[in-house]
Write an enzyme that holds these catalytic residues in place. Structure first.
Site: not given
Ligand code: COA
Length: 131
Positions: A110, A104-106
């Site tokens: 982040t 997941c890119s989050y």
């Protein structure tokens, strides 16, 4: 099996809210109590051991929690809810001697850069070279 794994306030000044995170092992997800915000994962078994006296097994032979997707309803974004879901997932991985694969890119772009204290749990090959 399901259980309550975390809670507490979050966000910055004026953003405090109490959130309880629930673990649903059957659906392989951590979620808010109402189920609207969630983090989905898939467990990957450790790869077969390499029959060599010197080579270390891939991922130290640990099971991998592949975090596939994080979702927070639009009305609740920006309050740190996804971060709380990630903390519940990373805490679970640590307590069960797993590594985390941030699909997941989050998580990769982040959460991990903002929480380097969890770096030791991240599958080494998955670190984003752009960061
Ligand atoms: N990839 C990486 N980072 C993202 C992101 C994404 N797709 N979407 C939002 N972010 C960042 C924002 O830039 C924000 O940064 P800021 O604090 O500087 O404004 C930060 O996440 C907010 O963190 P937090 O409050 O902990 O997250 P959230 O509770 O608002 O939820 C998502 C973040 C991504 C889960 C939510 O925006 C969402 O559900 N989006 C739709 C689904 C999605 O794209 N999921 C991620 C890919 S699997």
């Amino acid at each position: 099996m399901a259980g309550i794994v975390g809670g507490g306030g979050g966000g910055g000044v004026g953003k405090e809210s109490v959130v309880t995170i629930v673990w649903d092992s059957g659906r392989q997800r951590f979620a808010s109590q109402d189920g609207q915000a969630y983090l989905e994962y898939k467990l990957k078994p450790p790869p077969p051991a390499v029959s060599s006296a010197v080579a270390l097994p891939v991922n130290n032979g640990k099971q991998v929690m592949d975090v596939l997707h994080t979702f927070v309803p639009a009305s609740k974004r920006g309050l740190g809810l996804a971060s709380k879901l990630c903390i519940a997932a990373f805490t679970h991985a640590r307590d069960h001697n797993m590594l985390v694969l941030p699909t997941c890119s989050y998580v990769s772009d982040t959460f991990i850069p903002r929480h380097p204290e969890w770096n030791g749990l991240v599958v080494p090959e998955s670190f984003n070279p752009k960061l």
